[in-house]
Motif scaffolding. Structure first.
Motif, PDB file in Angstrom:
ATOM      1  N   GLU A 248      35.038  41.294  39.584  1.00  0.00           N
ATOM      2  CA  GLU A 248      35.793  40.718  40.696  1.00  0.00           C
ATOM      3  C   GLU A 248      37.177  41.358  40.798  1.00  0.00           C
ATOM      4  O   GLU A 248      37.658  41.655  41.904  1.00  0.00           O
ATOM      5  N   ALA A 249      37.803  41.594  39.645  1.00  0.00           N
ATOM      6  CA  ALA A 249      39.108  42.260  39.646  1.00  0.00           C
ATOM      7  C   ALA A 249      38.990  43.677  40.176  1.00  0.00           C
ATOM      8  O   ALA A 249      39.872  44.172  40.883  1.00  0.00           O
ATOM      9  N   GLY A 250      37.866  44.343  39.831  1.00  0.00           N
ATOM     10  CA  GLY A 250      37.628  45.684  40.344  1.00  0.00           C
ATOM     11  C   GLY A 250      37.429  45.694  41.846  1.00  0.00           C
ATOM     12  O   GLY A 250      37.913  46.598  42.552  1.00  0.00           O
ATOM     13  N   ILE A 251      36.713  44.697  42.357  1.00  0.00           N
ATOM     14  CA  ILE A 251      36.508  44.601  43.798  1.00  0.00           C
ATOM     15  C   ILE A 251      37.847  44.422  44.505  1.00  0.00           C
ATOM     16  O   ILE A 251      38.119  45.065  45.528  1.00  0.00           O
ATOM     17  N   ALA A 252      38.688  43.563  43.963  1.00  0.00           N
ATOM     18  CA  ALA A 252      40.010  43.343  44.557  1.00  0.00           C
ATOM     19  C   ALA A 252      40.835  44.623  44.534  1.00  0.00           C
ATOM     20  O   ALA A 252      41.532  44.949  45.512  1.00  0.00           O
ATOM     21  N   TRP A 253      40.761  45.378  43.442  1.00  0.00           N
ATOM     22  CA  TRP A 253      41.539  46.611  43.305  1.00  0.00           C
ATOM     23  C   TRP A 253      41.084  47.679  44.289  1.00  0.00           C
ATOM     24  O   TRP A 253      41.901  48.315  44.962  1.00  0.00           O
ATOM     25  N   VAL A 254      39.791  47.869  44.407  1.00  0.00           N
ATOM     26  CA  VAL A 254      39.272  48.950  45.259  1.00  0.00           C
ATOM     27  C   VAL A 254      39.309  48.554  46.739  1.00  0.00           C
ATOM     28  O   VAL A 254      39.613  49.379  47.595  1.00  0.00           O
ATOM     29  N   SER A 255      39.033  47.294  47.028  1.00  0.00           N
ATOM     30  CA  SER A 255      38.948  46.853  48.431  1.00  0.00           C
ATOM     31  C   SER A 255      40.280  46.435  49.020  1.00  0.00           C
ATOM     32  O   SER A 255      40.459  46.481  50.243  1.00  0.00           O
ATOM     33  N   GLY A 256      41.186  45.976  48.169  1.00  0.00           N
ATOM     34  CA  GLY A 256      42.437  45.414  48.663  1.00  0.00           C
ATOM     35  C   GLY A 256      42.286  43.996  49.173  1.00  0.00           C
ATOM     36  O   GLY A 256      43.209  43.430  49.765  1.00  0.00           O
ATOM     37  N   VAL A 257      41.139  43.375  48.907  1.00  0.00           N
ATOM     38  CA  VAL A 257      40.865  42.002  49.339  1.00  0.00           C
ATOM     39  C   VAL A 257      40.895  41.098  48.120  1.00  0.00           C
ATOM     40  O   VAL A 257      40.018  41.165  47.252  1.00  0.00           O
ATOM     41  N   THR A 258      41.892  40.255  48.015  1.00  0.00           N
ATOM     42  CA  THR A 258      42.058  39.413  46.826  1.00  0.00           C
ATOM     43  C   THR A 258      41.331  38.080  46.932  1.00  0.00           C
ATOM     44  O   THR A 258      41.247  37.360  45.947  1.00  0.00           O
ATOM     45  N   THR A 259      40.755  37.783  48.092  1.00  0.00           N
ATOM     46  CA  THR A 259      40.077  36.498  48.247  1.00  0.00           C
ATOM     47  C   THR A 259      38.783  36.437  47.453  1.00  0.00           C
ATOM     48  O   THR A 259      38.177  35.367  47.330  1.00  0.00           O
ATOM     49  N   VAL A 260      38.325  37.573  46.910  1.00  0.00           N
ATOM     50  CA  VAL A 260      37.102  37.541  46.100  1.00  0.00           C
ATOM     51  C   VAL A 260      37.359  36.917  44.729  1.00  0.00           C
ATOM     52  O   VAL A 260      36.405  36.569  44.019  1.00  0.00           O
ATOM     53  N   LEU A 261      38.607  36.798  44.334  1.00  0.00           N
ATOM     54  CA  LEU A 261      38.922  36.301  43.014  1.00  0.00           C
ATOM     55  C   LEU A 261      38.724  34.796  42.960  1.00  0.00           C
ATOM     56  O   LEU A 261      39.193  34.052  43.836  1.00  0.00           O
ATOM     57  N   GLY A 262      38.028  34.349  41.907  1.00  0.00           N
ATOM     58  CA  GLY A 262      37.773  32.927  41.780  1.00  0.00           C
ATOM     59  C   GLY A 262      38.994  32.168  41.292  1.00  0.00           C
ATOM     60  O   GLY A 262      39.955  32.726  40.817  1.00  0.00           O
TER      61      GLY A 262
END
Length: 262
Positions: A248-262
């Motif tokens: 999830e942290a990787g998704i936020a880093w690469v996408s720039g979308v922090t709403t994926v973080l639980g």
């Protein structure tokens, strides 16, 4: 021919005869060593192909290329479990280092070959039921959970031999660092079918925390983002929960979308 010449030739003949058994033994030992080494190389080549080559062509040429990297790593003295070379201020942090526990037990053994970058599979009975399946399906699970952000496709960095989680390139918030990554592109993570370790792209700050807490190690080759690390295969469902936090942290880093973080 003088007496001295005869004596000299006689002495030379005696010396030659005396040396023959030793030379023969030496030759036999050398031949045996060469034979054993050749047998080991063939065995190592077959094991390399059977375990997965990490995208390198499974040929003798590919094997020798990886062997040169392997020898270079042997003499480098670089400890991939050492996090001190990673910066805690490089990039944002999406992982709470204070709440992240230290991984239980020793780090797993790592396969001696530099590439593919793998750990030695756990012994039978070490991994809890359902863990391997959940880890193997992790890429598909995240892609289905965030279809507007992610897509599932074969991992280029893994030679298309495993499913990778990719951020959609059309996303306007994609990390600008992806532009410089021909091999990785917008890939976030993939799991390795042979033993369920993962490669995950984190910010360098998060990578430092993960490595320091014993959950993974740095990638062995230059030219790859410093936040691209190996995460060890989870052994329990609780460890899968932790690994999913990394993804999830990787998704936020690469996408720039922090709403994926639980």
């Amino acid at each position: 021919m003088s007496t001295s010449d005869l004596q000299l030739r006689y002495s030379h003949l005696v010396d030659t005869i005396k040396s023959r058994p030793a030379n023969a033994a030496l030759t036999s030992s050398a031949a045996a060593a060469v034979t054993l080494f050749a047998a080991w190389v063939v065995s190592d080549f077959r094991a390399w192909k059977a375990f997965g080559t990490g995208g390198t062509p499974p040929t003798w040429s590919g094997y020798w290329r990886m062997t040169k990297l392997r020898l270079g790593r042997m003499f480098s003295g670089d400890d991939l479990t050492d996090s001190t070379g990673l910066s805690s201020s490089a990039g944002p942090s999406y992982i709470d280092g204070e709440s992240l526990p230290v991984r239980d037990g020793p780090r797993p053994r790592i396969v001696s070959r530099t590439m593919p970058h793998r750990q030695v599979p756990y012994k039978s009975g070490t991994v809890a039921e359902g863990v391997e399946e959940r880890t193997a399906n992790m890429a598909a699970t995240f892609a289905a959970r965030y279809p507007d952000i992610l897509e599932l496709r074969p991992s280029r960095s893994e030679g298309y031999s495993a499913d990778g989680i990719y951020v959609r390139e059309s996303l306007p918030t994609v990390n600008v660092e992806c532009r410089d990554q021909r091999l990785i592109g917008t890939e976030v993570a993939h799991a390795h079918p042979a033993e369920n370790s993962l490669h995950v792209w984190l910010s360098e700050a998060d990578a430092k925390v993960v490595v320091a807490k014993g959950w993974g190690q740095r990638f062995p080759l230059p030219g790859i983002p410093r936040g691209w690390i190996m995460v060890y295969a989870p052994r329990t469902m609780e460890e899968v929960d932790v690994v999913e936090r990394f993804v999830e942290a990787g998704i936020a880093w690469v996408s720039g979308v922090t709403t994926v973080l639980g």
